[in-house]
Design a protein around this motif. Structure first.
Motif, PDB file in Angstrom:
ATOM      1  N   THR A 116       8.836  15.660  21.853  1.00 47.10           N
ATOM      2  CA  THR A 116       9.124  17.018  21.724  1.00 47.10           C
ATOM      3  C   THR A 116       9.775  17.296  20.163  1.00 47.10           C
ATOM      4  N   GLU A 117       9.650  18.351  19.880  1.00 47.85           N
ATOM      5  CA  GLU A 117      10.450  18.851  18.230  1.00 47.85           C
ATOM      6  C   GLU A 117      11.922  18.523  18.497  1.00 47.85           C
ATOM      7  N   GLY A 118      12.583  18.967  19.411  1.00 48.74           N
ATOM      8  CA  GLY A 118      13.905  18.413  19.730  1.00 48.74           C
ATOM      9  C   GLY A 118      14.345  17.157  19.679  1.00 48.74           C
ATOM     10  N   GLN A 119      13.506  16.434  20.381  1.00 49.80           N
ATOM     11  CA  GLN A 119      13.872  14.794  20.263  1.00 49.80           C
ATOM     12  C   GLN A 119      13.657  14.271  19.109  1.00 49.80           C
ATOM     13  N   LEU A 120      12.664  14.756  18.294  1.00 49.82           N
ATOM     14  CA  LEU A 120      12.291  14.418  16.901  1.00 49.82           C
ATOM     15  C   LEU A 120      13.498  14.728  15.917  1.00 49.82           C
ATOM     16  N   ALA A 121      14.088  16.088  16.145  1.00 45.78           N
ATOM     17  CA  ALA A 121      15.285  16.275  15.222  1.00 45.78           C
ATOM     18  C   ALA A 121      16.353  15.350  15.439  1.00 45.78           C
ATOM     19  N   ALA A 122      16.580  14.813  16.555  1.00 48.37           N
ATOM     20  CA  ALA A 122      17.519  13.848  16.817  1.00 48.37           C
ATOM     21  C   ALA A 122      17.473  12.433  16.454  1.00 48.37           C
ATOM     22  N   MET A 123      16.048  12.310  15.997  1.00 43.89           N
ATOM     23  CA  MET A 123      15.774  10.852  15.303  1.00 43.89           C
ATOM     24  C   MET A 123      16.081  10.386  14.177  1.00 43.89           C
ATOM     25  N   ASP A 124      16.484   9.281  13.603  1.00 41.38           N
ATOM     26  CA  ASP A 124      16.594   8.831  12.276  1.00 41.38           C
ATOM     27  C   ASP A 124      15.258   8.348  11.946  1.00 41.38           C
ATOM     28  N   THR A 125      15.192   7.845  10.680  1.00 43.45           N
ATOM     29  CA  THR A 125      13.942   7.382   9.953  1.00 43.45           C
ATOM     30  C   THR A 125      13.496   6.294  10.644  1.00 43.45           C
ATOM     31  N   ASP A 126      14.229   5.433  10.983  1.00 46.13           N
ATOM     32  CA  ASP A 126      13.922   4.150  11.578  1.00 46.13           C
ATOM     33  C   ASP A 126      13.239   4.459  13.108  1.00 46.13           C
ATOM     34  N   GLU A 127      13.901   5.200  13.676  1.00 45.37           N
ATOM     35  CA  GLU A 127      13.542   5.624  15.148  1.00 45.37           C
ATOM     36  C   GLU A 127      11.954   6.349  14.922  1.00 45.37           C
ATOM     37  N   ALA A 157       8.634  -9.504  19.955  1.00 44.88           N
ATOM     38  CA  ALA A 157       9.009  -8.227  19.479  1.00 44.88           C
ATOM     39  C   ALA A 157       8.121  -8.074  18.337  1.00 44.88           C
ATOM     40  N   VAL A 158       8.173  -6.790  17.966  1.00 39.57           N
ATOM     41  CA  VAL A 158       7.420  -6.328  16.648  1.00 39.57           C
ATOM     42  C   VAL A 158       8.239  -5.200  16.342  1.00 39.57           C
ATOM     43  N   ASP A 159       8.416  -5.206  14.741  1.00 39.07           N
ATOM     44  CA  ASP A 159       9.135  -4.050  14.112  1.00 39.07           C
ATOM     45  C   ASP A 159       8.439  -3.891  12.977  1.00 39.07           C
ATOM     46  N   LEU A 160       8.941  -2.637  12.090  1.00 48.70           N
ATOM     47  CA  LEU A 160       8.119  -2.343  11.159  1.00 48.70           C
ATOM     48  C   LEU A 160       9.286  -1.830  10.108  1.00 48.70           C
ATOM     49  N   LYS A 161       9.105  -1.967   8.676  1.00 49.72           N
ATOM     50  CA  LYS A 161       9.817  -1.311   7.660  1.00 49.72           C
ATOM     51  C   LYS A 161       8.806  -0.888   6.812  1.00 49.72           C
ATOM     52  N   SER A 162       9.002   0.334   6.408  1.00 50.67           N
ATOM     53  CA  SER A 162       7.964   0.849   5.470  1.00 50.67           C
ATOM     54  C   SER A 162       8.489   1.698   4.366  1.00 50.67           C
ATOM     55  N   VAL A 163       8.178   1.735   3.037  1.00 51.66           N
ATOM     56  CA  VAL A 163       8.674   2.503   1.945  1.00 51.66           C
ATOM     57  C   VAL A 163       7.585   3.214   1.353  1.00 51.66           C
ATOM     58  N   PRO A 164       7.642   4.756   1.737  1.00 51.56           N
ATOM     59  CA  PRO A 164       6.479   5.426   1.201  1.00 51.56           C
ATOM     60  C   PRO A 164       6.053   5.012  -0.247  1.00 51.56           C
ATOM     61  N   GLY A 165       4.761   4.885  -0.504  1.00 52.10           N
ATOM     62  CA  GLY A 165       4.501   4.745  -1.950  1.00 52.10           C
ATOM     63  C   GLY A 165       4.496   2.999  -2.171  1.00 52.10           C
ATOM     64  N   LYS A 166       5.393   2.350  -1.529  1.00 53.48           N
ATOM     65  CA  LYS A 166       5.507   1.116  -1.875  1.00 53.48           C
ATOM     66  C   LYS A 166       5.077   0.036  -0.789  1.00 53.48           C
ATOM     67  N   GLY A 167       4.795   0.302   0.305  1.00 56.11           N
ATOM     68  CA  GLY A 167       4.065  -0.652   1.386  1.00 56.11           C
ATOM     69  C   GLY A 167       4.810  -0.709   2.495  1.00 56.11           C
ATOM     70  N   THR A 168       4.388  -1.610   3.364  1.00 57.67           N
ATOM     71  CA  THR A 168       4.663  -1.760   4.678  1.00 57.67           C
ATOM     72  C   THR A 168       4.866  -3.077   5.137  1.00 57.67           C
ATOM     73  N   GLY A 179       0.768  -1.231  -0.104  1.00 56.70           N
ATOM     74  CA  GLY A 179      -0.077  -0.041  -0.092  1.00 56.70           C
ATOM     75  C   GLY A 179       0.801   1.242  -0.047  1.00 56.70           C
ATOM     76  N   ALA A 180       0.323   2.294   0.822  1.00 56.52           N
ATOM     77  CA  ALA A 180       1.010   3.646   0.548  1.00 56.52           C
ATOM     78  C   ALA A 180       1.962   3.726   1.432  1.00 56.52           C
ATOM     79  N   GLY A 181       2.522   2.884   2.304  1.00 63.85           N
ATOM     80  CA  GLY A 181       3.641   3.245   3.155  1.00 63.85           C
ATOM     81  C   GLY A 181       3.382   4.092   4.572  1.00 63.85           C
ATOM     82  N   ILE A 182       4.444   4.068   4.881  1.00 67.15           N
ATOM     83  CA  ILE A 182       4.073   5.312   5.940  1.00 67.15           C
ATOM     84  C   ILE A 182       5.177   6.433   5.937  1.00 67.15           C
ATOM     85  N   GLU A 183       4.617   7.609   5.832  1.00 66.55           N
ATOM     86  CA  GLU A 183       5.475   8.815   5.942  1.00 66.55           C
ATOM     87  C   GLU A 183       6.222   9.158   6.933  1.00 66.55           C
ATOM     88  N   PRO A 184       7.346   8.895   7.331  1.00 66.08           N
ATOM     89  CA  PRO A 184       7.988   9.321   8.470  1.00 66.08           C
ATOM     90  C   PRO A 184       7.668  10.672   8.943  1.00 66.08           C
TER      91      PRO A 184
END
Lengths: 767, 141
Positions: free
Chosen positions: A388-399, A438-449, A369-374
């Motif tokens: 918080t915004e600050g925390q978000l800035a420090a995160m990578d796509t996976d996080e 555990a549960v984990d996810l991988k998503s490519v926007p436009g391609k699926g999850t 499907g549409a995938g998830i937009e980070p």
């Protein structure tokens, strides 16, 4: 190949059932030769086996059943009347079929089962010729086909099956060596079993499929499981006692007990296993109803439906799995029009996949499907106050993607009656973690999850590594343990520090370390050398757990901890060790989570990979992205010698400069915030610094955080300011490029002149 | 007149009682496995015939410093709906048979942490016995 085996297995079960019925039908038919319905039923059975065996390329089986079918067709159509001879021939045929099935079950192939005799016999019966060997005497048949002529022997039940057994035995031995002792006595007592069918006798152990399954009360199985758990414990104590006693007979007995217990345990565990298809069987309906309700077109594909896991676990993953499937239909797969517009087929595919990996069961739910937009996830998380915004800035796509597992998060644009009922992904995560999964996810926007569930095979007993720390023993599930390392001072191994976090250089890669003492709330800082490190994997991170001693591995029975300890979170349970003492089982994922490994890991991994070729003329320069107040500042990785963290209290002054003592020298510290004119409201207790060393001199540049390391910056903009070398866009964010030379000079104005003295080269650095 | 049997024990010189039916057994034990990060009133875990039992320190529940477990402590094993739990006490007393009617509500003067754990008081010949609410005593928090 597994799927093929599954089909064969099903075919075997079905055929055995049908053959049993067939035996009864034939006997009954002999009494009442004109019962058409019985004949028709027999015909159908043989026809089915013939059809399937042709499909599965079992040609011998096909040939035999084809012959049988021809005869049965004549009988059915009344062209021939069932008499003693044709009954014999048919029974003979059935026995050969049985033998072939047995061989397929054991070896997966038809082997060398003799079929010519019976096929000829059937043809002779049809054409009315006299039997091939005079009166079709069984003895003659045996002579005629001495290899393994089971059918002949059985055609005349009074005949001793002994010779058949003897001939067939070696085959069985190869296929099933373990069970052989049980099967061996059979030939020795032919009289007792004279009526039994040889195929049955040979394969007592393996036959399991058809008529050896019974229904058992689940409570009884649970009780068995508990008892076996206790037995394992007692076994452990016994083995230990035997070792201590050093008495030969006792040791031998203990070893046997050991083996038997393990086998018993394994088998009891198997009784509780159920294929995941039991769970999946409800999902096609769920998907169908839901896609209709949501206006989606979804095709559900299932792979590995036969993958087995403990029934209690099956129960535990039922809700999370259903939730993920609903979520995929509702939020993953786009409406058909949207899909078409995006150049995809109207029908979305939802793939359920289950398989075994490293003693765990993996279940994946994948949509195209549409995938998830980070970006969307990040924005929502901030809006909902998850971070918080600050925390978000420090995160990578996976996080950022993983934020969907945080409580209070739901990406649903609107609350639907399907999956937006407040039951978010955090519940899925909690449910899985409760069973050690555990549960984990991988998503490519436009391609699926893809959602990936990791589920342990069983809860009750785990192979475990026992370690000692602070005089107490702790248990680490072996599944999480990758290797054990002794950090030996003699070979120069030691703990190093990146941003103040301990790491160990394992085969050239920096492994983040967690000291168990600290993880359990202790304050003490242990030695940096001559320590034991258990390399573990949990929560998607690999890390080293520093413990006082590594003791041994043993199987432990997991005792769930009472509700009062659930909130503590550090333990997966408790167990009783061989000497009767209670030990806590560490929850590796929780340890990893609590220690916030992500950032250290990223920095460490990249630093380790690069510090050797620092001066290599690499046009694709790598950049260390740091945070300076609310700005992103990039530093060429080639200019980073080390990442260090200092307590703010260690900062001293020389004139107007800030310095710290570092490896017996004075290290000037420059706060980049000051250089870049950013106003920092710094109330933290530690100072993250980037240390650059050259020619025996070092400077430290203090930043507010290490964010990432990226390959090659994009096109640079000349947009500049004091202390900068331009700017660029990295990961969709404007990032400033630090003028390293200026920064170094600001920290130590004579830095490069030391250099001159030592190297007599005018400039090492061209900016 | 109905009588109820109480198993009595002392914590910080105060006599407490639990209905005998609630008490599985009483034993002294010295090997406890501490549980880091656990609430303060969890003294540790121990093995009672193959079962992992949590020992809850009544002293901590009563707002006192924790019991010293190093040279053994007295455990009152209590059965609750879903688990067996041990209450760590100072000393074990007798089993007393008491008339239901002699029960009095907890005195108004009784306040602090102990108040929530007490269902009734019984005046004995020479002292006062506080009847513990088994469920409250073993509850988390």
């Amino acid at each position: 190949m597994n799927e093929f085996e599954d089909i064969v297995q099903e075919f075997l079960v079905e055929s055995y059932e049908n053959l049993d019925q067939l035996d009864r039908d034939l006997i009954a038919l002999e009494q009442e030769p004109t019962a058409r319905d019985r004949l028709a039923s027999i015909f159908r059975t043989i026809h089915t086996i013939k059809g399937t065996s042709g499909f599965l390329a079992f040609h011998r089986l096909e040939e035999v059943t084809h012959a049988g079918e021809s005869l049965l067709a004549r009988l059915r159509d009344g062209t021939q009347v069932l008499d003693r001879r044709s009954t014999d021939v048919l029974l003979l045929m059935i026995d050969v079929v049985r033998e072939l099935l047995g061989e397929i079950e054991r070896t997966g192939k038809e082997g060398e089962v003799e079929i010519k005799a019976v096929v000829d016999e059937v043809h002779a019966c049809m054409t009315g010729e006299p039997p091939a060997d005079a009166d079709a005497s069984p003895d003659a048949a045996v002579e005629d086909a001495p290899v393994a002529d089971a059918p002949a022997a059985v055609a005349e039940p009074t005949q001793e099956p002994a010779p058949v057994e003897a001939a067939a035995e070696p085959v069985a031995t190869v296929a099933e060596p373990v069970a052989e002792p049980a099967a061996a006595p059979a030939p020795a007592a032919p009289a007792a079993d004279s009526a039994a069918d040889p195929a049955e006798m040979e394969s007592t152990s393996k036959r399991g499929v058809a008529d050896s399954s019974i229904r058992v009360d689940v409570d009884l199985l649970d009780k068995l499981m508990r008892l076996v758990g206790e037995l394992v414990l007692t076994r452990n104590q016994m083995v230990r006692a035997a070792e201590a006693a050093n008495e030969q007979t006792l040791t031998r007995t203990a070893q046997r007990l050991n083996i038997i217990t393990s086998e018993l345990q394994e088998n009891v565990m198997k009784t509780r296993m159920q294929p995941i298809k039991n769970l999946w069987s409800k999902l096609p309906r769920v998907v169908r109803d839901l896609s209709k309700a949501c206006g989606r077109e979804v095709e559900l594909v299932m792979e590995g439906a036969e993958t087995e896991l403990d029934r209690s676990l099956l129960e535990a993953v039922k809700d999370p799995l259903t939730h993920l499937v609903r979520n995929a239909v509702d939020h993953g797969v786009e409406p058909p029009e949207e899909r078409e517009a995006a150049g995809k087929s109207r029908t979305g595919t939802l793939l359920l996949r289950a398989y075994h990996e490293h003693g765990q069961v993996i279940v994946e739910v994948t949509d195209d499907g549409a995938g998830i937009e980070p970006a969307k996830v990040g924005a929502t998380a901030v809006k909902r106050g998850v971070i918080t915004e600050g925390q978000l800035a420090a995160m990578d796509t996976d996080e950022i993607l993983k934020l969907v597992f945080r409580p209070g998060f739901s990406t649903a644009q609107k609350v639907s009656n399907v999956s937006g009922r407040g039951v978010g992904m955090d519940v899925v995560r909690t449910n899985l973690e409760a069973i050690g999964g555990a549960v984990d996810l991988k998503s490519v926007p436009g391609k699926g999850t893809t959602w990936r569930l990791t589920i342990p095979l069983t809860l009750a007993i785990v192979q475990a590594l026992i370690v000692e720390n602070g005089g107490k023993r702790y248990v680490i599930p072996q599944m999480a343990v990758h290797e054990l390392v002794y950090v030996d001072s003699q070979s120069g191994g030691k703990v190093e520090y990146v941003s103040g976090a301990p790491v160990y250089r394992l085969r050239g890669k920096l492994l983040p370390l967690i000291r168990l003492t600290n993880a359990l709330g202790g304050e003490a800082v242990g030695p940096d050398q001559d320590i034991y490190v258990a390399v573990l994997k949990g929560d998607g991170h690999q890390f080293g757990l520093v413990v006082d001693r590594v003791l041994n591995t043993e199987e432990v029975v997991v005792k769930p901890l009472a509700a009062r300890f659930k909130d503590v979170g550090s333990y997966a349970g408790a167990t009783i060790l061989g000497d009767g003492e209670v030990a806590l089982i560490l929850d590796v994922s929780s340890l990893a989570r609590r220690s916030h490994l992500g950032a250290v890991e990223r920095a460490a991994a990249k630093v380790a990979g690069n510090d050797d070729d620092r001066w290599a003329d690499d046009s694709r320069d790598r950049l260390l992205i740091t945070r300076v107040v609310d700005r992103r500042v990039a530093i060429p990785l080639s200019m980073v010698t080390r990442l260090e963290e200092f307590p703010v209290s260690a900062v001293e002054r020389v004139g107007s400069r800030e310095v710290v003592q570092y490896r017996g020298r004075i290290l000037p510290v420059l706060r980049l915030a000051q250089l870049l004119g950013a106003w920092s409201e710094d109330d933290r207790e530690t100072l993250s610094t980037i240390v650059y060393t050259d020619g025996g001199h070092s400077v430290a540049l203090a930043v507010d955080g290490i964010l990432d390391i990226v390959e090659d910056a994009g096109p640079r903009s000349g947009l500049n300011d004091n202390g900068l070398n331009g700017s660029t866009v990295i990961h969709e964010k404007v990032t400033e490029l630090l003028d390293m030379r200026q920064a170094i000079l600001a920290a130590d104005s004579s830095f490069f002149s030391h250099d001159d003295e030592q190297h007599s080269s005018p400039y090492l650095l061209e900016s | 007149m109905t009588t109820v049997q109480y198993a009595t024990f002392e914590v910080a010189d105060q006599l407490f009682g639990l209905e005998v039916g609630r008490v599985q057994e009483v034993l002294s034990f010295s090997e406890y496995t501490p549980v880091p990060h656990a609430p303060a009133h969890v003294g540790g875990l121990f093995n009672l015939r193959g079962q992992v039992i949590a020992a809850l320190d009544l002293r901590v529940r009563l707002g006192l410093p924790p019991t010293d477990l190093s040279d053994g402590a007295m455990n009152v094993i209590v059965r609750t709906e879903d688990e067996w739990v041990s209450l760590l006490v100072d000393r074990i007393g007798d089993v007393v048979e008491l008339d239901d009617n002699s029960a009095e509500p907890p005195p108004d003067t009784l306040t602090g942490p102990v108040r929530n754990l007490i269902v009734a008081t019984f005046p004995l010949a020479d002292r006062l016995m506080l009847a513990l609410d088994a469920r409250a005593a073993v509850q988390a928090g």
